[in-house]
Motif scaffolding. Structure first.
Motif, short mmCIF file in Angstrom:
data_model
loop_
_atom_site.label_atom_id
_atom_site.label_comp_id
_atom_site.label_asym_id
_atom_site.label_seq_id
_atom_site.Cartn_x
_atom_site.Cartn_y
_atom_site.Cartn_z
N ASP A 157 4.20 10.50 -8.91
CA ASP A 157 4.00 10.48 -10.45
C ASP A 157 4.86 9.60 -11.14
O ASP A 157 5.53 10.02 -11.97
CB ASP A 157 3.63 11.64 -11.24
CG ASP A 157 2.84 11.67 -12.53
OD1 ASP A 157 2.03 10.59 -12.64
OD2 ASP A 157 3.05 12.55 -13.22
N LEU A 158 5.40 8.46 -10.64
CA LEU A 158 6.40 7.67 -11.15
C LEU A 158 5.91 6.67 -12.04
O LEU A 158 6.73 5.59 -12.43
CB LEU A 158 7.26 7.02 -9.81
CG LEU A 158 7.89 7.88 -9.03
CD1 LEU A 158 8.64 7.32 -7.83
CD2 LEU A 158 8.89 8.76 -9.86
N TYR A 159 4.72 6.79 -12.59
CA TYR A 159 4.29 5.82 -13.29
C TYR A 159 4.67 5.98 -14.87
O TYR A 159 4.61 5.20 -15.75
CB TYR A 159 2.58 5.59 -13.39
CG TYR A 159 1.97 5.29 -12.24
CD1 TYR A 159 2.27 4.18 -11.81
CD2 TYR A 159 1.01 6.06 -11.52
CE1 TYR A 159 1.66 3.57 -10.55
CE2 TYR A 159 0.57 5.91 -10.37
CZ TYR A 159 0.73 4.34 -10.03
OH TYR A 159 0.19 4.07 -8.66
N SER A 160 5.53 6.88 -15.17
CA SER A 160 6.01 7.08 -16.45
C SER A 160 7.12 6.11 -17.03
O SER A 160 7.40 5.84 -17.84
CB SER A 160 6.73 8.71 -16.48
OG SER A 160 7.73 8.72 -15.62
N ASP A 161 7.66 5.36 -15.72
CA ASP A 161 8.49 4.28 -15.96
C ASP A 161 7.89 3.09 -16.22
O ASP A 161 6.90 2.66 -15.36
CB ASP A 161 9.59 4.21 -14.72
CG ASP A 161 10.64 3.04 -14.85
OD1 ASP A 161 10.64 2.64 -16.20
OD2 ASP A 161 11.19 2.71 -14.01
N ALA A 162 8.02 2.28 -17.09
CA ALA A 162 7.26 1.14 -17.70
C ALA A 162 7.32 0.12 -16.49
O ALA A 162 6.27 -0.52 -16.03
CB ALA A 162 7.63 0.39 -18.64
N SER A 163 8.42 0.11 -15.67
CA SER A 163 8.54 -0.93 -14.64
C SER A 163 7.76 -0.80 -13.42
O SER A 163 7.49 -1.37 -12.49
CB SER A 163 10.03 -1.17 -14.24
OG SER A 163 10.38 -0.14 -13.62
N ALA A 176 0.86 -0.99 -0.06
CA ALA A 176 -0.02 0.20 0.05
C ALA A 176 0.93 1.45 -0.05
O ALA A 176 0.51 2.26 -0.90
CB ALA A 176 -0.93 -0.14 1.37
N GLY A 177 1.83 1.36 0.81
CA GLY A 177 2.88 2.54 0.80
C GLY A 177 3.35 2.68 -0.49
O GLY A 177 3.49 3.77 -0.91
N ARG A 178 3.77 1.58 -1.13
CA ARG A 178 4.69 1.74 -2.41
C ARG A 178 3.50 2.35 -3.50
O ARG A 178 3.98 3.31 -4.26
CB ARG A 178 5.07 0.51 -2.97
CG ARG A 178 5.86 0.37 -4.33
CD ARG A 178 6.51 -0.84 -4.72
NE ARG A 178 7.26 -0.53 -5.86
CZ ARG A 178 6.96 -1.22 -7.15
NH1 ARG A 178 6.14 -2.07 -6.92
NH2 ARG A 178 7.86 -0.94 -7.98
N ARG A 179 2.42 1.79 -3.71
CA ARG A 179 1.33 2.36 -4.57
C ARG A 179 1.30 3.74 -4.35
O ARG A 179 1.18 4.47 -5.05
CB ARG A 179 0.28 1.48 -4.42
CG ARG A 179 0.12 0.04 -5.33
CD ARG A 179 -1.19 -0.30 -5.30
NE ARG A 179 -1.83 0.17 -6.29
CZ ARG A 179 -2.29 -0.36 -7.51
NH1 ARG A 179 -2.00 -1.66 -7.80
NH2 ARG A 179 -2.87 0.39 -8.40
N LEU A 180 1.10 4.16 -2.92
CA LEU A 180 0.68 5.52 -2.62
C LEU A 180 1.77 6.47 -2.78
O LEU A 180 1.68 7.26 -3.55
CB LEU A 180 0.36 5.66 -1.10
CG LEU A 180 0.25 6.99 -0.55
CD1 LEU A 180 -1.39 7.39 -1.17
CD2 LEU A 180 0.20 7.06 1.12
N LEU A 181 2.85 6.02 -2.83
CA LEU A 181 4.05 7.14 -3.23
C LEU A 181 4.41 6.94 -4.40
O LEU A 181 4.75 7.93 -5.16
CB LEU A 181 5.46 6.37 -2.36
CG LEU A 181 5.57 6.64 -0.97
CD1 LEU A 181 7.09 6.04 -0.26
CD2 LEU A 181 5.59 8.10 -0.42
N LEU A 182 4.31 5.94 -5.16
CA LEU A 182 4.23 5.93 -6.77
C LEU A 182 3.29 6.88 -7.28
O LEU A 182 3.48 7.74 -8.29
CB LEU A 182 4.18 4.68 -7.37
CG LEU A 182 5.33 3.66 -7.18
CD1 LEU A 182 4.96 2.39 -7.74
CD2 LEU A 182 6.41 4.20 -8.10
N ALA A 183 1.94 6.96 -6.78
CA ALA A 183 0.91 8.03 -7.24
C ALA A 183 1.30 9.33 -6.81
O ALA A 183 1.02 10.11 -7.44
CB ALA A 183 -0.38 7.63 -6.82
N ILE A 184 1.80 9.42 -5.66
CA ILE A 184 2.21 10.97 -5.25
C ILE A 184 2.91 11.59 -6.03
O ILE A 184 2.99 12.64 -6.41
CB ILE A 184 2.44 10.88 -3.61
CG1 ILE A 184 1.11 10.50 -3.00
CG2 ILE A 184 2.99 12.19 -3.30
CD1 ILE A 184 1.59 10.50 -1.35
#
Length: 70
Positions: A57-63, A47-55
């Motif tokens: 905006d690190l979704y630009s990296d495909a991995s 949950a923490g990883r998903r939250l930090l990725l969303a905050i």
């Protein structure tokens, strides 16, 4: 009888279970506590990883896409 058991603290659970189920109840109770702790740790981490990725905006990296997290 049920009222007396309901008022006992959780720390007495292995003793109460061993009175009913024998010595194996203590081992089962210990394994259940261990599994509960592992489950809680993994859930918090994911949950923490998903939250930090969303905050951040690190979704630009495909991995790091949300689909890669499941």
């Amino acid at each position: 009888m049920k009222e007396a058991l309901a008022s006992e603290p959780l720390q007495n659970a292995p003793v109460m279970l061993s009175n009913v189920l024998g010595h194996a109840a203590e081992i089962v109770f210990a394994l259940a506590l261990l599994a509960s702790g592992q489950s809680s740790t993994m859930t918090g981490t994911y949950a923490g990883r998903r939250l930090l990725l969303a905050i951040f905006d690190l979704y630009s990296d495909a991995s790091a896409s949300p689909d890669a997290l499941t």
